[in-house]
Design a protein around this motif. Structure first.
Motif, PDB file in Angstrom:
ATOM      1  N   LEU A  86      26.926  64.600  97.078  1.00 23.11           N
ATOM      2  CA  LEU A  86      27.185  64.251  95.681  1.00 23.11           C
ATOM      3  C   LEU A  86      25.915  64.223  94.831  1.00 23.11           C
ATOM      4  N   ASP A  87      24.757  64.411  95.464  1.00 23.49           N
ATOM      5  CA  ASP A  87      23.483  64.283  94.755  1.00 23.49           C
ATOM      6  C   ASP A  87      23.409  65.138  93.493  1.00 23.49           C
ATOM      7  N   TYR A  88      24.082  66.292  93.503  1.00 21.55           N
ATOM      8  CA  TYR A  88      23.942  67.246  92.409  1.00 21.55           C
ATOM      9  C   TYR A  88      25.150  67.284  91.481  1.00 21.55           C
ATOM     10  N   TYR A  89      25.974  66.217  91.570  1.00 18.69           N
ATOM     11  CA  TYR A  89      27.204  66.186  90.787  1.00 18.69           C
ATOM     12  C   TYR A  89      27.288  64.933  89.930  1.00 18.69           C
ATOM     13  N   ALA A  90      27.731  65.112  88.701  1.00 19.82           N
ATOM     14  CA  ALA A  90      28.185  63.958  87.934  1.00 19.82           C
ATOM     15  C   ALA A  90      29.570  63.590  88.453  1.00 19.82           C
ATOM     16  N   ILE A  91      29.865  62.318  88.445  1.00 19.68           N
ATOM     17  CA  ILE A  91      31.126  61.825  89.001  1.00 19.68           C
ATOM     18  C   ILE A  91      31.897  61.051  87.943  1.00 19.68           C
ATOM     19  N   GLY A  92      33.174  61.293  87.921  1.00 18.40           N
ATOM     20  CA  GLY A  92      34.034  60.555  87.003  1.00 18.40           C
ATOM     21  C   GLY A  92      35.149  59.840  87.744  1.00 18.40           C
ATOM     22  N   TRP A  93      35.551  58.716  87.200  1.00 16.09           N
ATOM     23  CA  TRP A  93      36.765  58.032  87.648  1.00 16.09           C
ATOM     24  C   TRP A  93      37.825  58.208  86.565  1.00 16.09           C
ATOM     25  N   PHE A  94      39.017  58.549  86.994  1.00 13.06           N
ATOM     26  CA  PHE A  94      40.140  58.773  86.098  1.00 13.06           C
ATOM     27  C   PHE A  94      41.318  57.956  86.610  1.00 13.06           C
ATOM     28  N   ARG A  95      42.297  57.732  85.754  1.00 14.35           N
ATOM     29  CA  ARG A  95      43.493  57.029  86.199  1.00 14.35           C
ATOM     30  C   ARG A  95      44.718  57.583  85.500  1.00 14.35           C
ATOM     31  N   GLN A  96      45.843  57.414  86.191  1.00 15.06           N
ATOM     32  CA  GLN A  96      47.106  57.862  85.631  1.00 15.06           C
ATOM     33  C   GLN A  96      48.162  56.816  85.921  1.00 15.06           C
ATOM     34  N   ALA A  97      48.676  56.234  84.857  1.00 17.18           N
ATOM     35  CA  ALA A  97      49.751  55.250  84.970  1.00 17.18           C
ATOM     36  C   ALA A  97      51.092  55.979  84.896  1.00 17.18           C
ATOM     37  N   PRO A  98      52.145  55.361  85.421  1.00 17.06           N
ATOM     38  CA  PRO A  98      53.465  56.002  85.387  1.00 17.06           C
ATOM     39  C   PRO A  98      53.871  56.383  83.969  1.00 17.06           C
ATOM     40  N   GLY A  99      54.275  57.629  83.790  1.00 18.33           N
ATOM     41  CA  GLY A  99      54.735  58.091  82.489  1.00 18.33           C
ATOM     42  C   GLY A  99      53.641  58.372  81.489  1.00 18.33           C
ATOM     43  N   LYS A 100      52.399  58.268  81.920  1.00 23.86           N
ATOM     44  CA  LYS A 100      51.284  58.502  80.997  1.00 23.86           C
ATOM     45  C   LYS A 100      50.405  59.647  81.494  1.00 23.86           C
ATOM     46  N   GLU A 101      49.601  60.180  80.593  1.00 27.10           N
ATOM     47  CA  GLU A 101      48.679  61.230  80.969  1.00 27.10           C
ATOM     48  C   GLU A 101      47.471  60.640  81.698  1.00 27.10           C
ATOM     49  N   ARG A 102      46.852  61.475  82.509  1.00 21.09           N
ATOM     50  CA  ARG A 102      45.630  61.051  83.188  1.00 21.09           C
ATOM     51  C   ARG A 102      44.525  60.875  82.152  1.00 21.09           C
ATOM     52  N   GLU A 103      43.758  59.806  82.291  1.00 20.33           N
ATOM     53  CA  GLU A 103      42.701  59.521  81.332  1.00 20.33           C
ATOM     54  C   GLU A 103      41.390  59.215  82.037  1.00 20.33           C
TER      55      GLU A 103
ATOM     56  N   GLY B 164      30.511  62.992  81.156  1.00 27.85           N
ATOM     57  CA  GLY B 164      31.596  62.873  80.201  1.00 27.85           C
ATOM     58  C   GLY B 164      32.885  62.516  80.897  1.00 27.85           C
ATOM     59  N   ARG B 165      33.887  62.143  80.119  1.00 25.59           N
ATOM     60  CA  ARG B 165      35.167  61.719  80.702  1.00 25.59           C
ATOM     61  C   ARG B 165      36.298  62.698  80.412  1.00 25.59           C
ATOM     62  N   GLY B 166      35.945  63.920  80.092  1.00 28.73           N
ATOM     63  CA  GLY B 166      36.974  64.920  79.843  1.00 28.73           C
ATOM     64  C   GLY B 166      37.459  65.555  81.132  1.00 28.73           C
ATOM     65  N   LEU B 167      38.751  65.570  81.349  1.00 32.67           N
ATOM     66  CA  LEU B 167      39.308  66.097  82.595  1.00 32.67           C
ATOM     67  C   LEU B 167      38.929  67.547  82.874  1.00 32.67           C
ATOM     68  N   PRO B 168      38.956  68.447  81.884  1.00 32.49           N
ATOM     69  CA  PRO B 168      38.677  69.866  82.187  1.00 32.49           C
ATOM     70  C   PRO B 168      37.262  70.112  82.698  1.00 32.49           C
ATOM     71  N   GLU B 169      36.365  69.145  82.512  1.00 35.33           N
ATOM     72  CA  GLU B 169      34.976  69.339  82.928  1.00 35.33           C
ATOM     73  C   GLU B 169      34.790  69.162  84.426  1.00 35.33           C
ATOM     74  N   TYR B 170      35.791  68.651  85.116  1.00 38.05           N
ATOM     75  CA  TYR B 170      35.642  68.299  86.514  1.00 38.05           C
ATOM     76  C   TYR B 170      36.355  69.306  87.418  1.00 38.05           C
ATOM     77  N   ASP B 171      35.650  69.696  88.467  1.00 34.64           N
ATOM     78  CA  ASP B 171      36.122  70.784  89.317  1.00 34.64           C
ATOM     79  C   ASP B 171      36.730  70.328  90.639  1.00 34.64           C
ATOM     80  N   TYR B 172      36.280  69.204  91.155  1.00 33.37           N
ATOM     81  CA  TYR B 172      36.753  68.735  92.454  1.00 33.37           C
ATOM     82  C   TYR B 172      37.368  67.358  92.279  1.00 33.37           C
ATOM     83  N   TRP B 173      38.547  67.195  92.868  1.00 33.38           N
ATOM     84  CA  TRP B 173      39.317  65.971  92.689  1.00 33.38           C
ATOM     85  C   TRP B 173      39.757  65.411  94.033  1.00 33.38           C
ATOM     86  N   GLY B 174      39.815  64.075  94.088  1.00 30.03           N
ATOM     87  CA  GLY B 174      40.398  63.417  95.247  1.00 30.03           C
ATOM     88  C   GLY B 174      41.901  63.272  95.064  1.00 30.03           C
TER      89      GLY B 174
END
Length: 127
Positions: free
Chosen positions: A29-46, A108-118
């Protein structure tokens, strides 16, 4: 194979705390910015919080500022989200994601900027 795995989710009462973790396998992970996102039921991921490659810059959503803290431990190849003063509206599946699109001291916290997801970890805040 590049993989991110979240852990530490669970059920917690309102006002409680929880720390969730994001571990990487197959890459550092040394060379990656990391974001945390969440998705509640019926809502978009943020986007919730992000941390730069250097760890010097973090950015959090207004809804969690002062309550959530993102941090990284490159020696353990992991990123954490410490969540305090939890509220029922924090209930969601929490995902971590990685990207190389940001410079060393930015994120940043924009979803399209992130390439790898858990796959996500469930956090439920309820009495």
């Amino acid at each position: 194979q590049l993989q991110l795995v979240e852990s530490g989710g669970g059920l917690v009462e309102p006002g409680g705390s929880l720390r969730i973790s994001c571990a990487a396998s197959g890459f550092t992970l040394d060379y990656y910015a990391i974001g945390w996102f969440r998705q509640a039921p019926g809502k978009e991921r943020e986007g919730v919080s992000c941390i730069s490659i250097s760890g010097r810059t973090t950015n959090s959503a207004d809804s969690v500022k002062g309550r959530f803290t993102i941090s990284r431990d490159n020696a353990k190849n992991a990123v954490y989200l410490q969540m305090n003063s939890l509220k029922p509206e924090d209930t969601a599946i929490y995902y971590c994601a990685a990207t190389k699109r940001y410079s060393t001291n930015s994120c940043g916290r924009g979803l399209p900027e992130y390439d790898y997801w858990g796959q996500g970890t469930q956090v439920t805040v309820s009495s």
